[in-house]
Design an enzyme around this catalytic site. Sequence first.
Site, mmCIF file in Angstrom:
data_model
loop_
_atom_site.group_PDB
_atom_site.id
_atom_site.type_symbol
_atom_site.label_atom_id
_atom_site.label_comp_id
_atom_site.label_asym_id
_atom_site.label_seq_id
_atom_site.Cartn_x
_atom_site.Cartn_y
_atom_site.Cartn_z
ATOM 1 N N ILE A 65 63.542 9.318 72.715
ATOM 2 C CA ILE A 65 62.097 9.203 72.954
ATOM 3 C C ILE A 65 61.521 7.863 72.512
ATOM 4 C CG2 ILE A 65 61.538 11.679 72.973
ATOM 5 C CD1 ILE A 65 60.841 11.416 69.989
ATOM 6 N N GLY A 68 63.791 0.812 69.858
ATOM 7 C CA GLY A 68 63.330 -0.521 69.495
ATOM 8 C C GLY A 68 64.484 -1.308 68.922
ATOM 9 N N PHE A 70 64.989 -1.916 65.886
ATOM 10 C CA PHE A 70 65.438 -1.461 64.585
ATOM 11 C C PHE A 70 65.769 0.014 64.489
ATOM 12 C CE2 PHE A 70 62.905 -5.263 64.072
ATOM 13 C CZ PHE A 70 63.807 -6.065 63.411
ATOM 14 N N SER A 71 65.500 0.736 65.549
ATOM 15 C CA SER A 71 65.840 2.155 65.521
ATOM 16 C C SER A 71 65.809 2.746 66.916
ATOM 17 C CB SER A 71 64.838 2.921 64.653
ATOM 18 O OG SER A 71 63.650 3.148 65.369
ATOM 19 N N VAL A 73 64.882 6.642 68.460
ATOM 20 C CA VAL A 73 64.364 7.942 68.038
ATOM 21 C C VAL A 73 64.696 8.978 69.114
ATOM 22 C CG1 VAL A 73 62.316 9.231 67.297
ATOM 23 C CG2 VAL A 73 62.533 6.821 66.704
ATOM 24 N N LYS A 91 65.344 9.811 63.735
ATOM 25 C CA LYS A 91 65.259 8.345 63.802
ATOM 26 C C LYS A 91 66.566 7.756 63.294
ATOM 27 C CE LYS A 91 62.458 4.380 62.373
ATOM 28 N NZ LYS A 91 61.131 3.909 61.985
ATOM 29 N N ASP A 178 52.292 -2.521 59.888
ATOM 30 C CA ASP A 178 52.535 -2.465 61.339
ATOM 31 C C ASP A 178 51.687 -1.360 61.970
ATOM 32 O OD1 ASP A 178 53.648 -3.398 63.671
ATOM 33 O OD2 ASP A 178 55.555 -2.348 63.435
#
Length: 571
Positions: A65, A68, A70-71, A73, A91, A178
């Site tokens: 879903i 990015g 860095f992760s 999900v 995540k 962020d």
Amino acid sequence: MMEAALGIQMDEPMAFSPLCDRSQADGSLKKYEQNFKLPGVKRDIEKLYEAIPQLGNVFKIKDKIGEGTFSSVYLATAQLEVGPEEKIALKHLIPTSHPIRIAAELQCLTVAGGQDNVMGVKYCFRKNDHVVIAMPYLEHESFLDILNSLSFQEVREYMFNLFKALKRIHQFGIVHRDVKPSNFLYNRCLKKYALVDFGLAQGTHDTKIELLKLVQSEAQQQSFSQNKSHVITGNKISLSGPAPKDLNQQPITKASVKRPYTNAQIHIKQGKDGKEGSVGLSAQRSVFGERNFNIHSSISHESPAVKLMKQSKTVDVLSRKLATKKKTISTKVINSGVMRKTASSCPSSLICDCFATDKVCSICLSRRQQVAPRAGTPGFRAPEVLTKCPNQTTAIDMWSAGVIFLSLLSGRYPFYKATDDLTALAQIMTIRGSRETIQAAKTFGKSILCSKEVPAQDLRKLCERLRGIDSKTSKLTSEIQGPASHNPTLSEEIDHKASHIHTPQAQHSGSSLHKGDSNGCFNEDTINLEGWDEVPDDAYDLLDKLLDLNPASRITAAAALLHPFFKDMNL
Ligand code: ADP
Ligand code: MG
């Protein structure tokens, strides 16, 4: 005044854009991807099961879903307790994330999360360098999709709930860094909200999140960048290992800035019951994630001129002409007054000869680089972040909340779409005024040079114009104007006023004009005009206080909740 340094060239390719941000524009993959699992997604799910086989015992991973840098999900279901299946968000952090960074993210969720619209955590899984954080799943809208169909009351509720979350984390001394729509999940139907993503969070000086003390600032990271082994057991942290070379003495290359934590080890044990592999971390890493350490990470995107300056390691601040077609505004940020002593390593007898020019003289090139956290998303960065002010506080999150509010009131998202920090700063000037921005920057020790004076805009007039409300007749005119793509962009509109300045490029979220939400509880074809014809002055007063250029006087989350704009709302 002699400090001056500038450099980034114009017209370089965009290093950042909210649309190519590390997560999808609105945090979720497109619908077709959700409905029909792409082969890539299937493969990723299989890989995740392989990486952490334990997941397979507990979860059925259904879909990806969010993805990015860095992760990733995933949506999963689990039969966790007696009762119906639960939806869980998993995540999966990139294996190169630094262990302390991961542990700090987890600690923010466990300590501050789980109430007041801050996402909580259920479990954390680890095998080798793979870490998965399991959180309650909150189905949510795409901000862009619903932006123009929200009623004014919904906007009030949205902002109120965002401040509730920010008040909570700020009480714990967490600066999120962020804050943006894709990190504030909103389920319109259920009226549920959740602030997520503490991957860039930092601590205030008195933070209650122990691990954030270790990721507090770039400066600290550098002093902490000693190839030490960090062993964390509960609240205790011990350091050992060989001393590193000072980062400042190494040539700054991508590899070298990633080195500091090489060989670092972290062991996190949770209480008595903490079983290794379920809540522990233990990893040897050769690289670490650039989040939060990314002051140097954009080097590869930058022009040769910037590289040169960075390699010299002596430029304390950057300045650039704006990447505008018209090329008529140039901005330059320099350290002034209070910052001088600490930031400048330049002999005071030398007089800089590049002040107020768009060149960098050799004296300025010999200055020490100023270090300040800059992580986040450019369009949401506060002026003190954009100008690399080293003392940043929770006020930076309030600025970002202000930018969200600006989008909600104007119907434009993203509102600021900047290619770099100084472009972002100039875009802020077009809304808040150049003189005002320069004045405010002085309070935090920065001098900004700007080639052109631009006046501050009246926030009500600006938002009404962008939203398409004719203030004389109080009618929404956007529909009459036809497809959003034919509406003038914000940039064009403001260009018209402040003629030569490159301005925010936000788009009218046209695609959303006739869309409802994904939960099916709102009619697909309605735009809720309710309340938009009489937006109270309180709304713009709050917006003004959020977009206060001076972080010291910017409204806090606790004060925002008490603002008259929310007078009939319960905490
Ligand atoms: P990243 O650090 O990669 O930005 P985030 O924590 O922001 O990761 O998550 C990325 C996206 O995943 C979010 O924008 C959101 O769409 C989705 N997401 C994250 N956590 C949850 C959750 N608990 N429930 C539902 N969706 C989530
Ligand atoms: Mg995110």
